[in-house]
Scaffold this motif. Structure first.
Motif, mmCIF file in Angstrom:
data_model
loop_
_atom_site.group_PDB
_atom_site.id
_atom_site.type_symbol
_atom_site.label_atom_id
_atom_site.label_comp_id
_atom_site.label_asym_id
_atom_site.label_seq_id
_atom_site.Cartn_x
_atom_site.Cartn_y
_atom_site.Cartn_z
ATOM 1 N N TRP A 100 63.370 -100.099 69.184
ATOM 2 C CA TRP A 100 64.139 -98.967 69.536
ATOM 3 C C TRP A 100 65.410 -99.144 70.385
ATOM 4 C CZ3 TRP A 100 58.839 -97.624 71.972
ATOM 5 C CH2 TRP A 100 57.720 -97.008 70.808
ATOM 6 N N LEU A 101 65.322 -99.991 71.311
ATOM 7 C CA LEU A 101 66.699 -100.513 72.001
ATOM 8 C C LEU A 101 67.844 -100.722 71.030
ATOM 9 C CD1 LEU A 101 65.088 -102.674 74.854
ATOM 10 C CD2 LEU A 101 65.902 -100.311 74.921
ATOM 11 N N ILE A 102 67.651 -101.420 69.896
ATOM 12 C CA ILE A 102 68.889 -101.871 68.787
ATOM 13 C C ILE A 102 69.138 -100.503 68.399
ATOM 14 C CG2 ILE A 102 69.386 -102.680 66.773
ATOM 15 C CD1 ILE A 102 67.130 -105.028 67.369
ATOM 16 N N GLN A 103 68.446 -99.338 68.351
ATOM 17 C CA GLN A 103 68.911 -98.064 67.471
ATOM 18 C C GLN A 103 69.546 -97.295 68.615
ATOM 19 O OE1 GLN A 103 65.316 -96.397 66.089
ATOM 20 N NE2 GLN A 103 64.755 -98.327 64.775
ATOM 21 N N LEU A 104 69.298 -97.461 70.040
ATOM 22 C CA LEU A 104 69.942 -96.474 71.098
ATOM 23 C C LEU A 104 71.535 -96.938 71.209
ATOM 24 C CD1 LEU A 104 66.940 -96.312 73.379
ATOM 25 C CD2 LEU A 104 67.699 -94.428 72.048
ATOM 26 N N LYS A 105 72.193 -95.920 71.688
ATOM 27 C CA LYS A 105 73.522 -96.177 71.950
ATOM 28 C C LYS A 105 73.724 -96.403 73.544
ATOM 29 C CE LYS A 105 75.509 -93.903 67.872
ATOM 30 N NZ LYS A 105 76.406 -92.866 67.471
ATOM 31 N N ASN A 106 73.525 -97.592 73.883
ATOM 32 C CA ASN A 106 73.688 -98.055 75.431
ATOM 33 C C ASN A 106 75.138 -98.310 75.748
ATOM 34 O OD1 ASN A 106 71.018 -97.457 76.390
ATOM 35 N ND2 ASN A 106 70.405 -98.963 74.697
ATOM 36 N N THR A 107 75.709 -98.070 77.086
ATOM 37 C CA THR A 107 76.890 -98.246 77.137
ATOM 38 C C THR A 107 77.465 -99.126 78.125
ATOM 39 O OG1 THR A 107 76.969 -96.261 78.594
ATOM 40 C CG2 THR A 107 77.564 -95.806 76.108
ATOM 41 N N GLY A 108 76.555 -99.938 78.873
ATOM 42 C CA GLY A 108 77.112 -101.031 79.732
ATOM 43 C C GLY A 108 75.853 -101.836 80.257
ATOM 44 N N GLY A 109 76.115 -102.629 80.970
ATOM 45 C CA GLY A 109 75.353 -103.910 81.584
ATOM 46 C C GLY A 109 74.756 -104.459 80.627
ATOM 47 N N TYR A 110 73.356 -104.914 80.597
ATOM 48 C CA TYR A 110 72.661 -105.953 79.656
ATOM 49 C C TYR A 110 72.714 -105.025 78.554
ATOM 50 C CZ TYR A 110 71.297 -108.876 83.357
ATOM 51 O OH TYR A 110 71.369 -109.808 84.576
ATOM 52 N N LEU A 111 72.649 -103.749 77.992
ATOM 53 C CA LEU A 111 72.208 -103.243 76.784
ATOM 54 C C LEU A 111 73.576 -102.599 76.694
ATOM 55 C CD1 LEU A 111 68.794 -101.610 77.373
ATOM 56 C CD2 LEU A 111 69.357 -103.622 76.371
ATOM 57 N N LEU A 112 74.477 -103.395 75.923
ATOM 58 C CA LEU A 112 76.043 -102.854 75.752
ATOM 59 C C LEU A 112 76.285 -102.584 74.148
ATOM 60 C CD1 LEU A 112 78.792 -102.356 77.097
ATOM 61 C CD2 LEU A 112 79.282 -104.472 76.261
ATOM 62 N N ASN A 113 76.499 -101.257 73.980
ATOM 63 C CA ASN A 113 77.101 -101.093 72.544
ATOM 64 C C ASN A 113 78.722 -101.514 72.393
ATOM 65 O OD1 ASN A 113 78.338 -99.680 70.218
ATOM 66 N ND2 ASN A 113 77.007 -97.752 70.632
ATOM 67 N N LYS A 114 78.609 -102.679 72.063
ATOM 68 C CA LYS A 114 79.820 -103.584 71.749
ATOM 69 C C LYS A 114 80.918 -102.828 71.119
ATOM 70 C CE LYS A 114 77.662 -107.790 72.520
ATOM 71 N NZ LYS A 114 77.351 -109.356 71.699
ATOM 72 N N ARG A 115 80.514 -101.910 70.096
ATOM 73 C CA ARG A 115 81.647 -101.261 69.281
ATOM 74 C C ARG A 115 82.505 -100.331 70.319
ATOM 75 N NH1 ARG A 115 78.559 -99.504 63.643
ATOM 76 N NH2 ARG A 115 78.067 -101.838 63.076
ATOM 77 N N GLN A 116 81.823 -99.696 71.194
ATOM 78 C CA GLN A 116 82.524 -98.574 72.121
ATOM 79 C C GLN A 116 82.896 -99.258 73.465
ATOM 80 O OE1 GLN A 116 80.014 -95.267 72.589
ATOM 81 N NE2 GLN A 116 79.912 -94.988 70.363
ATOM 82 N N ALA A 117 82.679 -100.398 73.834
ATOM 83 C CA ALA A 117 82.888 -101.080 74.947
ATOM 84 C C ALA A 117 84.390 -101.809 75.172
ATOM 85 C CB ALA A 117 81.970 -102.398 75.128
ATOM 86 N N THR A 118 84.740 -101.738 76.308
ATOM 87 C CA THR A 118 86.105 -102.321 76.842
ATOM 88 C C THR A 118 86.036 -103.958 76.829
ATOM 89 O OG1 THR A 118 85.653 -102.221 78.822
ATOM 90 C CG2 THR A 118 86.675 -100.310 77.981
ATOM 91 N N THR A 119 87.289 -104.597 76.856
ATOM 92 C CA THR A 119 87.084 -105.845 76.620
ATOM 93 C C THR A 119 86.461 -106.402 78.036
ATOM 94 O OG1 THR A 119 89.264 -106.096 75.414
ATOM 95 C CG2 THR A 119 88.676 -107.984 76.893
ATOM 96 N N TYR A 120 86.754 -105.769 79.251
ATOM 97 C CA TYR A 120 86.026 -106.100 80.416
ATOM 98 C C TYR A 120 84.749 -105.938 80.438
ATOM 99 C CZ TYR A 120 84.785 -105.739 85.437
ATOM 100 O OH TYR A 120 84.013 -106.076 86.565
ATOM 101 N N GLU A 121 84.108 -104.845 79.908
ATOM 102 C CA GLU A 121 82.595 -104.463 79.583
ATOM 103 C C GLU A 121 82.027 -105.574 78.868
ATOM 104 O OE1 GLU A 121 82.206 -99.767 80.113
ATOM 105 O OE2 GLU A 121 82.658 -100.639 78.310
ATOM 106 N N LYS A 122 82.811 -105.871 78.092
ATOM 107 C CA LYS A 122 82.128 -107.142 76.955
ATOM 108 C C LYS A 122 82.044 -108.564 77.809
ATOM 109 C CE LYS A 122 84.017 -105.239 72.555
ATOM 110 N NZ LYS A 122 84.946 -105.428 71.435
ATOM 111 N N MET A 123 83.122 -108.820 78.512
ATOM 112 C CA MET A 123 83.284 -109.973 79.159
ATOM 113 C C MET A 123 82.071 -109.966 80.446
ATOM 114 S SD MET A 123 86.079 -111.330 82.165
ATOM 115 C CE MET A 123 85.680 -110.106 82.973
ATOM 116 N N ILE A 124 81.589 -108.761 80.885
ATOM 117 C CA ILE A 124 80.552 -108.722 82.069
ATOM 118 C C ILE A 124 79.346 -109.023 81.259
ATOM 119 C CG2 ILE A 124 79.520 -107.262 83.766
ATOM 120 C CD1 ILE A 124 81.913 -108.522 84.713
#
Length: 296
Positions: free
Chosen positions: A125-149
């Motif tokens: 279920w978690l893979i299917q959700l569009k999470n936008t930060g922290g440990y559950l990050l949607n990398k397609r929509q993330a900034t470079t900084y968010e990916k680094m964190i």
């Protein structure tokens, strides 16, 4: 001065208001919560009625809909069974129901296979959700900084889990300092992950006493390295308590049979804060996985 009615409150907070000369001041204000720091240094919360119950929290009707102007450092005190906020508001607690976080027992070893399957379902279920930060990050929509964190969070947390699994508790304590405070936000993602981990290690009949004791021993170090709001959640987790929806989720995960109910309760946890729910959930699942693997 206007009087407001409370719906429910944690047993200890209601007792403080009823039985003692309790004093503090407003620490911080948000859209649906007001935090109060009392003379002992402990944090308490007035929350909107649509929020769930939580430790040291009083849920109040209408307070945030017709919100009075309340400033930081406004005195707060108990008086004749009411919680007084300066000369602005009085909160009546006679009608409030007492809330206790449920005692949650870690499953017996013969149930581990069932728990593993339910965790596999959660991960799908978690893979299917569009999470936008922290440990559950949607990398397609993330900034470079968010990916680094995101990468740093996982690297440091995985190392912590490795030390804990191998019972290298001195190294784990040092590694803890690399997780606490990691990530942006009022409650950093690393802190929220540790809240989830703590809630597993402090379940009733948790099989590895050394991990529970390691957590208790870490409290002083944790307090030094994060803010009081984040530490308050961590401290309560180490005591085995958290928001109501988290307890409902864990009970459903461990003892429920309904897949739909499990998903609903998972989504309720994910709705906590911006990324806090996902980070806490990640910590809980990591703690369960570590425990199941350690039993093999």
């Amino acid at each position: 001065m206007r009087t407001y009615q409370s719906l429910s409150g944690s047993q200890n907070f209601l007792s403080e208001i009823q039985n003692k000369s309790w004093k503090g001041e407003v620490h911080s204000t948000f859209n649906r919560t007001i935090n109060i720091i009392c003379d002992s240094g402990e944090l308490y919360t007035i929350a909107a009625e649509e929020l769930d119950n939580a430790p040291n929290t009083l849920r109040v009707t209408d307070f945030f809909d017709k919100r009075p102007q309340i400033l930081v450092k406004t005195p707060v005190f108990s008086q004749k069974g009411q919680l007084m906020i300066g000369e602005t508001a009085a909160i009546e607690i006679q009608s409030a129901s007492e809330w206790h976080y449920p005692q949650i027992e870690f499953p017996k070893q013969y149930d581990y296979a069932k728990i593993s399957k339910r965790i596999e379902q959660l991960n799908e279920w978690l893979i299917q959700l569009k999470n936008t930060g922290g440990y559950l990050l949607n990398k397609r929509q993330a900034t470079t900084y968010e990916k680094m964190i995101h990468v740093m969070l996982w690297q440091e947390s995985e190392q912590l889990l490795t030390y804990l699994k191998e019972k290298q508790l001195f190294q784990a304590m040092k590694q803890l300092n690399r997780v606490i405070g990691l990530g942006p936000g009022l409650t950093p993602s690393g802190d929220d992950f540790l809240v989830g981990l703590a809630l597993i290690f402090t379940t009733v009949n948790y099989p590895y006493h050394s991990l529970r004791q390691w957590l208790i021993n870490s409290r002083t170090e944790l307090k030094k390295r994060t803010n009081i709001i984040s530490y308050s959640a961590l401290d309560w987790a180490i005591k085995g308590s958290a928001r109501e929806r988290i307890g409902l989720f864990l009970n459903e995960l461990f003892y429920g049979e309904n897949e739909g109910a499990l998903k609903i309760k998972m989504l309720a946890v994910l709705a906590i804060g911006s990324t806090s729910g996902g980070d806490i959930l990640t910590g809980m699942l990591a703690g369960i996985k570590l425990t199941l693997e350690s039993s093999r």
